[in-house]
Design a protein around this motif. Structure first.
Motif, PDB file in Angstrom:
ATOM      1  N   GLN A  27       4.531   6.477  -0.983  1.00 44.54           N
ATOM      2  CA  GLN A  27       5.250   5.276  -0.571  1.00 44.54           C
ATOM      3  C   GLN A  27       4.279   4.256   0.040  1.00 44.54           C
ATOM      4  O   GLN A  27       4.391   3.055  -0.206  1.00 44.54           O
ATOM      5  CB  GLN A  27       6.340   5.647   0.428  1.00 44.54           C
ATOM      6  CG  GLN A  27       7.280   4.500   0.742  1.00 44.54           C
ATOM      7  CD  GLN A  27       8.389   4.918   1.698  1.00 44.54           C
ATOM      8  OE1 GLN A  27       8.444   6.061   2.142  1.00 44.54           O
ATOM      9  NE2 GLN A  27       9.265   3.975   2.007  1.00 44.54           N
ATOM     10  N   ALA A  28       3.323   4.727   0.812  1.00 41.74           N
ATOM     11  CA  ALA A  28       2.316   3.829   1.385  1.00 41.74           C
ATOM     12  C   ALA A  28       1.506   3.176   0.270  1.00 41.74           C
ATOM     13  O   ALA A  28       1.198   1.973   0.326  1.00 41.74           O
ATOM     14  CB  ALA A  28       1.402   4.600   2.330  1.00 41.74           C
ATOM     15  N   ILE A  33       0.251  -1.594  -3.041  1.00 39.29           N
ATOM     16  CA  ILE A  33       0.181  -2.241  -4.357  1.00 39.29           C
ATOM     17  C   ILE A  33       1.094  -3.461  -4.382  1.00 39.29           C
ATOM     18  O   ILE A  33       0.711  -4.527  -4.886  1.00 39.29           O
ATOM     19  CB  ILE A  33       0.538  -1.242  -5.478  1.00 39.29           C
ATOM     20  CG1 ILE A  33      -0.575  -0.187  -5.586  1.00 39.29           C
ATOM     21  CG2 ILE A  33       0.741  -1.955  -6.803  1.00 39.29           C
ATOM     22  CD1 ILE A  33      -0.211   0.984  -6.494  1.00 39.29           C
ATOM     23  N   ALA A  34       2.292  -3.326  -3.812  1.00 42.77           N
ATOM     24  CA  ALA A  34       3.225  -4.453  -3.779  1.00 42.77           C
ATOM     25  C   ALA A  34       2.640  -5.609  -2.974  1.00 42.77           C
ATOM     26  O   ALA A  34       2.740  -6.776  -3.379  1.00 42.77           O
ATOM     27  CB  ALA A  34       4.557  -4.010  -3.177  1.00 42.77           C
ATOM     28  N   ARG A  35       2.026  -5.299  -1.833  1.00 42.39           N
ATOM     29  CA  ARG A  35       1.371  -6.357  -1.031  1.00 42.39           C
ATOM     30  C   ARG A  35       0.262  -7.028  -1.813  1.00 42.39           C
ATOM     31  O   ARG A  35       0.079  -8.230  -1.747  1.00 42.39           O
ATOM     32  CB  ARG A  35       0.789  -5.759   0.259  1.00 42.39           C
ATOM     33  CG  ARG A  35       1.689  -5.853   1.442  1.00 42.39           C
ATOM     34  CD  ARG A  35       0.948  -5.650   2.757  1.00 42.39           C
ATOM     35  NE  ARG A  35      -0.153  -4.727   2.727  1.00 42.39           N
ATOM     36  CZ  ARG A  35      -0.085  -3.436   3.047  1.00 42.39           C
ATOM     37  NH1 ARG A  35       1.056  -2.909   3.412  1.00 42.39           N
ATOM     38  NH2 ARG A  35      -1.154  -2.679   3.001  1.00 42.39           N
ATOM     39  N   GLY A  36      -0.498  -6.224  -2.547  1.00 39.26           N
ATOM     40  CA  GLY A  36      -1.590  -6.775  -3.338  1.00 39.26           C
ATOM     41  C   GLY A  36      -1.103  -7.681  -4.454  1.00 39.26           C
ATOM     42  O   GLY A  36      -1.795  -8.619  -4.852  1.00 39.26           O
ATOM     43  N   LEU A  37       0.094  -7.413  -4.948  1.00 47.45           N
ATOM     44  CA  LEU A  37       0.635  -8.231  -6.028  1.00 47.45           C
ATOM     45  C   LEU A  37       1.348  -9.490  -5.516  1.00 47.45           C
ATOM     46  O   LEU A  37       1.602 -10.408  -6.294  1.00 47.45           O
ATOM     47  CB  LEU A  37       1.599  -7.401  -6.881  1.00 47.45           C
ATOM     48  CG  LEU A  37       0.943  -6.260  -7.659  1.00 47.45           C
ATOM     49  CD1 LEU A  37       2.011  -5.420  -8.357  1.00 47.45           C
ATOM     50  CD2 LEU A  37      -0.066  -6.793  -8.658  1.00 47.45           C
ATOM     51  N   GLN A  38       1.678  -9.519  -4.228  1.00 42.94           N
ATOM     52  CA  GLN A  38       2.312 -10.708  -3.659  1.00 42.94           C
ATOM     53  C   GLN A  38       1.292 -11.837  -3.581  1.00 42.94           C
ATOM     54  O   GLN A  38       0.086 -11.617  -3.498  1.00 42.94           O
ATOM     55  CB  GLN A  38       2.822 -10.421  -2.247  1.00 42.94           C
ATOM     56  CG  GLN A  38       4.004  -9.518  -2.182  1.00 42.94           C
ATOM     57  CD  GLN A  38       4.384  -9.241  -0.724  1.00 42.94           C
ATOM     58  OE1 GLN A  38       3.691  -9.630   0.201  1.00 42.94           O
ATOM     59  NE2 GLN A  38       5.489  -8.548  -0.551  1.00 42.94           N
TER      60      GLN A  38
END
Length: 135
Positions: A27-28, A33-38
Motif C-alpha cells: 500500500q505504501a 507511485i500515485a504521488r509520483g504520477l500526480q
C-alpha cells in the motif's frame, strides 16, 4: 502486479513510509507511485529536507558570488585611492602607522557592533550633526 526494486534507498524509503503510515508495504508503494504520477505531489519530510539543502546550497553560492563582487569593488576603490594619494616619507613613521592601525581597528569594531545590533544605517557623528544645523 509485481514490482522488483533494486535501489536500496527506494526500498528503505518505502519501508519508512509504510511504518509511519502503519500500512502494508504494497500500500505504501501504491501511494508513492500515485504521488509520483500526480502533477503536484505533497512533499514528504525527505523531500522537504532535500529542498532545504538545495536552497541552502544555492544561497551559499550566491553569497560567495556577492562576496567576490564586494572584494573586487574594495580592491578597485583601494586602487583608485592609492593612485591619487601620493606617497610621503611620513607614511613610514611607526607613530603614523600605529595611528592608522588604531583607526582601522576602531572602524572594524564599530562595524561589528552595528552588525551585532542589527543596524544597517550609519550613525551620524556629532560633528556632522552640528554642521548640518548651521545651514
Amino acid at each position: 502486479m509485481q514490482v522488483y526494486l533494486t535501489d536500496p534507498k527506494v526500498v528503505s524509503g518505502l519501508n519508512r513510509e509504510a511504518r509511519s503510515g502503519k500500512m502494508p508495504l504494497s500500500q505504501a508503494a501504491g501511494r508513492a507511485i500515485a504521488r509520483g504520477l500526480q502533477k503536484s505531489p505533497q512533499a514528504d519530510p525527505e523531500d522537504r529536507l532535500l529542498q532545504l539543502e538545495r536552497s541552502l546550497r544555492d544561497h551559499m553560492r550566491s553569497t560567495a558570488r556577492d562576496m567576490q563582487i564586494v572584494q573586487e569593488l574594495l580592491i578597485e576603490v583601494a586602487r583608485a585611492f592609492f593612485v591619487r594619494l601620493p606617497d610621503a616619507i611620513v607614511d613610514e613613521d611607526p607613530t603614523v602607522q600605529a595611528a592608522v592601525d588604531r583607526r582601522i581597528e576602531r572602524l572594524l569594531d564599530a562595524t561589528a557592533a552595528r552588525i551585532v545590533a542589527g543596524r544597517r544605517e550609519r550613525p551620524v557623528p556629532d560633528e556632522e550633526r552640528s554642521f548640518g544645523q548651521t545651514n
